[in-house]
Each structure stands twice: as C-alpha cells, then as structure tokens.
Design a protein around this motif. Structure first.
Motif, PDB file in Angstrom:
ATOM      1  N   UNK A 156     -28.639  63.117 168.207  1.00  0.00           N
ATOM      2  CA  UNK A 156     -28.627  64.545 168.529  1.00  0.00           C
ATOM      3  C   UNK A 156     -29.930  64.956 169.211  1.00  0.00           C
ATOM      4  N   UNK A 157     -31.056  64.426 168.717  1.00  0.00           N
ATOM      5  CA  UNK A 157     -32.351  64.744 169.333  1.00  0.00           C
ATOM      6  C   UNK A 157     -32.410  64.215 170.765  1.00  0.00           C
ATOM      7  N   UNK A 158     -31.890  63.014 170.977  1.00  0.00           N
ATOM      8  CA  UNK A 158     -31.914  62.420 172.320  1.00  0.00           C
ATOM      9  C   UNK A 158     -31.099  63.257 173.294  1.00  0.00           C
ATOM     10  N   UNK A 216     -27.260  54.388 175.156  1.00  0.00           N
ATOM     11  CA  UNK A 216     -26.784  55.517 174.361  1.00  0.00           C
ATOM     12  C   UNK A 216     -25.295  55.374 174.050  1.00  0.00           C
ATOM     13  N   UNK A 217     -24.515  54.964 175.040  1.00  0.00           N
ATOM     14  CA  UNK A 217     -23.074  54.742 174.821  1.00  0.00           C
ATOM     15  C   UNK A 217     -22.850  53.676 173.752  1.00  0.00           C
ATOM     16  N   UNK A 218     -23.675  52.620 173.755  1.00  0.00           N
ATOM     17  CA  UNK A 218     -23.548  51.571 172.755  1.00  0.00           C
ATOM     18  C   UNK A 218     -23.813  52.082 171.351  1.00  0.00           C
ATOM     19  N   UNK A 219     -24.875  52.889 171.198  1.00  0.00           N
ATOM     20  CA  UNK A 219     -25.213  53.429 169.876  1.00  0.00           C
ATOM     21  C   UNK A 219     -24.121  54.373 169.366  1.00  0.00           C
ATOM     22  N   UNK A 220     -23.636  55.234 170.266  1.00  0.00           N
ATOM     23  CA  UNK A 220     -22.582  56.174 169.866  1.00  0.00           C
ATOM     24  C   UNK A 220     -21.297  55.413 169.523  1.00  0.00           C
ATOM     25  N   UNK A 221     -21.013  54.347 170.252  1.00  0.00           N
ATOM     26  CA  UNK A 221     -19.812  53.548 169.968  1.00  0.00           C
ATOM     27  C   UNK A 221     -19.864  52.949 168.571  1.00  0.00           C
TER      28      UNK A 221
END
Length: 534
Positions: A326-328, A342-347
């Motif tokens: 959320x901060x990012x 970022x897509x990898x972390x959210x996945x």
C-alpha cells in the motif's frame, strides 16, 4: 550453615547484581564460588545448600525478577535508583550471560537447562532493545570465554570471515536444540515414568527458548554472511518439516524463526503461501462439496496448531506485506522493472489469500481481520490498475498473469467466503434472538448493526467490483481481454422488509388497498348494468 537456617524470602524484593553473580556461581560453578568466598570451614553445609532444589529455584527466580524489572522499568531506572551507568549495566549483563552460556553448553538436567535458557532470553531482550551494537560484543565475549573447551563447537564447520563468532554461537544453540530434542523423544518413548510430565514440559519450554535466542541473535544480519543465513534457514525449515509438536508456543516460535531467517536471504512471500496451503489442508473447505487434497509441507502445522499459526503468525505477516504494498502504490512512481517485481509480490498475496478464504473459519475476529486485509488488497489492485490507465502503461505478461490469478484464485473463492460469512452471521443472529426470548418477554431493543454484515462485507464487494470495472476499462483501452477468468457478479435484487414498516403505515396501506378494490368492483357492476339496459 544448615538447611534449617535458610530462609528464602517470598516477596519480589530485588537484590544486587553482585549478589546475583555469586548466586549463579554457587549453583552453576561451585568451585569458583568456594574460591570467591573462602568457604572451606563450612564446605559440607555449603554443598548441601547448593544441591537443594528450593535454593536453585530461588536463585533463578531472583535473576528472572531482576531482568524483568529492567525490561519493564527501563535501563534509566537503574541509573536513577542504583547510580549505575549504562556502560556498567551492559558489562554486568554480558558477564552474567557468559556464566549462563557456559553452563547451558554442559550436559545438565533438563529442568535447570530450561531455567538457564529463560534467563538468557531475558538478557538478550534487554541487550537488543536497549544497547545498540552490543549483541556482537556479548556473543564475542561468550565465545572467548568458551574457547578453552574444544568440544563445545564443531571445528569441522566452515564459517565466514566477517564475524565467525556469531555463526559459532548460533551453531552451538543448534547443538543444544538437538540435545534437548533427543531427550524429549526419549522421554516420550518411555511415557508413564514418574516425573515425565514435568520433564516433557521442561523440554518444550527449553526448545521455545532456544528458538527465541536464535531469532534474537540473528536479528540484525549485519555481522553474518548470507550463506550462513541460508544454512540456518534450511535448518529451521527442516525442523518445521520434521517436528510433529502440538505445543502452541513452540510451533509459533519455530515458524516465526523460519520466516525471519527466510526473509534475510530472499523473498519470503512463497513461504507464506506454503504455510497458508498447510493451514487450508487442516481446515474444512467453505464449499461442502469440495475437499482440498494437499501434501503438507510442514509437520509443525497440524490439527492442534494450525489456527494458532494463522492468527498469530500468518495474518500478522500478511498485514505487514499488504501495508508495504500500500505504501509503495501510494508514494512511489514505478518503473517497468519495478512494476514486474510489484506484480510478483501482489500475485503471491493474491494466491495466499486465495487459500485462506477457502477455510471454514469459526472465529469471528479472525474473519473480520481477513476481510479487512482482502479489502485493502483489492484497493491496491484497483489503484494499481487506475495508474496503468492514467499513464497508459503497456500491459506486460506479468500484469496479465496477475489479472488472471486474481480472477481464478481469489475472486471466485472470495464470493464463496462472503456467502459463508453471511450464513454464519445469520446463524449467530438467530441464536441471539432465541436467547433474548428465553430471558425476557419485553419488546426487543433496536438491533445493533453487525460489523461484518452491514459494513465490512459491502465494502469488500464494492472494492471487488471497482477493481473489475478498472480492469474492463484498461482492457478496452489496450484491446486486451483481462476478465476471462472472472465470474460475473450476481444481480443483487431487492425486496421490501415489511418488519421495518411501522404498524400504523402498514394498516393505512392495507385500508387503502381495500378501498381501491371496492371502487373497482363498484365500477364493474355499473358497467354491467349499463350493458343490460342497452
């Protein structure tokens, strides 16, 4: 000095550090104690006192009270109350740590080992929280004091050149863990022996303290090589895979240690997903027709411990991860490479929550926390998609994969979880109404709003639909089909709740309807009479 003359105070009065040091010498290093005090004239009475279990318990209790008073009052209290500067207090704690560490590396009784390890944990907490950079000094002092014993550390193990003492220190506690674990297994094999219950409890507590010490000693990560972190993380992973413990505190300590060590060497999001899958494997599925078949990764996550790990470890780590994402998304402008990461972390977050929402949970606070976090996750997904639309960022394979996963592995299970949650909420309401009817015949007061039903669930559904709308808009902008794995939201029809209409209005509406029916009947009769006359 006879045992009859020994009067152990029952109050929590604290004694000086010098006295504590001599107390510890008396029960851990009797020879040093005799030399220090010149007790040759009363050696028999002193030896009898040292062997007395009540005396040992008293010494450990005094040390524990002293350390906990420092933790609760702060180190400034000892500068004001005992005129002791921070440097002196630090050196005293390091000196006491040396005495305790030298004792715990010896083959002593499990009860005494557990008490010593508890004191070491308290010292470590004080050092880590109050004395910056003193951890390495404390480890170095302890290892130098032990250097005269070649059997204490395995010389065949290769250590880094940055600070080999820290690795040696951690390695010695791995050996202590192995020794205690062997004693625990031996006690469990010979169950039924007198005193086995106390010994089993002592073994479990000792294992917890060892895990806490390793977590504190390896916390900073500045004075140890990455390869050694890899070695310790593999050991922690192996311990969690093989340890079939049912103790809640031990399971939390080991899983927390595994996550801390794994986060030092790489992205620990895949580990959180494995933990979520193990928890899902221990729970009933939300859908009664579905049975989740899963080969567990960690034996430490079992029928007795999975809910404790979910509430105290996994949800806390996921909340930390969601807050960082959320901060990012709110403060950073992402480049193409950063978008990929970022897509990898959210996945990983999406697939982890996809496992959790398929669990048939009973605890209402757990469900509330999960719904809040998933709402945050969908807010992040929506904001990320809106930024893609605004900046006209080209859609890459990683984003398409994220959109596909969020539809197949989170959106569909999430709607099932919402339905299950609402069913659970209705069952609770029915039980509450039945209890109230039994207690009193008076009119029920106004119903309190349900946090889940009236606030959190509608907010979650709204965020889910906003994200789907943003994906649809982005897909139209760049001619991509991003909603192929999504299940279209059901139409939420409505109906009148007659119970919420006051009695007066309901009576008035009923009378109006009756009058209208009578007027229609009269008009029909008049029309028939006119036809007959013609």
């Amino acid at each position: 000095m006879s045992k009859a003359k020994l009067r152990l105070p029952t109050t929590g009065k604290l004694i000086s550090f010098t006295c504590l040091r001599r107390f510890l010498h008396s029960i851990l290093w009797p020879k040093m104690f005799h030399t220090d005090l010149d007790t040759s004239n009363n050696s028999i009475e002193i030896d009898a006192l040292i062997d007395d279990m009540n005396y040992r318990t008293y010494v450990m209790r005094c040390c524990l009270s002293k350390f906990r008073s420092i933790a609760s009052n702060g180190i400034k209290h000892y500068f004001d109350a005992e005129n002791m500067r921070q440097e002196k207090l630090q050196m005293i704690l390091i000196d006491l740590h040396i005495i305790l560490y030298q004792a715990v590396t010896k083959d002593i009784s499990i009860i005494l080992t557990e008490q010593i390890l508890q004191l070491i944990v308290e010292i470590w907490k004080i050092i880590v929280n109050n004395f910056r950079g003193a951890a390495a000094l404390m480890i170095d002092s302890a290892m130098k004091a032990l250097s005269g014993d070649p059997d204490a550390v395995d010389s065949n193990i290769s250590y880094s050149q940055t600070d080999p003492q820290t690795a040696r220190f951690a390695e010695s506690f791995k050996a202590i863990y192995k020794r205690i674990e062997g004693e625990y297994n031996q006690i469990m094999e010979t169950a039924g022996v007198d005193g086995s219950t106390a010994k089993v409890s002592g073994c479990l507590k000792a294992l917890i303290y060892v895990a806490d010490i390793l977590e504190l000693a390896l916390k900073d990560g500045e004075h140890i090589d990455r390869n050694e972190y890899q070695s310790f993380a593999e050991w922690a992973s192996s311990t969690c895979m093989q340890g079939k413990y049912e103790d809640h505190q031990l399971s939390k300590a080991l899983v927390r240690l595994l996550i801390k060590l794994s986060s030092k060497i790489s992205n620990h999001a895949p580990l959180l997903r494995k933990i979520a899958m193990d928890i899902h494997g221990q729970c009933e599925d939300v859908s009664e027709d579905t049975q989740f078949i899963h080969q567990p990764y960690f034996a430490i996550i079992n029928e007795k411990t999975h809910m404790v790990i979910l509430n105290n470890i996994l949800i806390v780590e996921l909340e930390r991860m969601i807050n960082s994402l959320e901060w990012i998304i709110q403060t950073q402008s992402l480049s193409q490479d950063q978008i990929t990461h970022f897509c990898g972390q959210v996945s990983y977050s999406v697939t982890t929550f996809g496992q959790i929402v398929q669990c048939r949970l009973k605890n209402k606070m757990t469900i509330i926390n999960i719904v809040k976090l998933i709402t945050k996750l969908y807010t992040i997904l929506d904001e990320f998609t809106r930024q893609m639309i605004k900046n006209k960022t080209p859609i890459r394979d990683e984003f398409e994969k994220l959109a596909s996963i969020s539809g197949s592995q989170l959106q569909q299970p999430c709607y099932g979880f919402v339905t299950y949650t609402m069913t659970l909420e209705l069952d609770d309401e029915e039980e509450t109404v039945k209890k109230k009817k039994k207690k009193t015949d008076k009119k029920d007061p106004k119903k309190k709003k349900s946090v889940l039903k009236d606030t959190l669930v509608p907010k979650l559904v709204y965020q889910m639909e906003q994200y789907e709308r943003s994906l649809l808009e982005l897909g139209k902008q760049q001619d991509k089909r991003l909603l192929e794995t999504f299940k279209m939201s059901a139409v939420r029809d409505f109906r009148f709740n007659l119970d919420s209409i006051p009695d007066e209005q309901r009576t008035l509406q009923t009378s109006q309807q009756e009058n209208q029916v009578e007027e229609e009947e009269e008009e029909q009769e008049e029309h028939v009479d006119e036809e007959e006359n013609e």
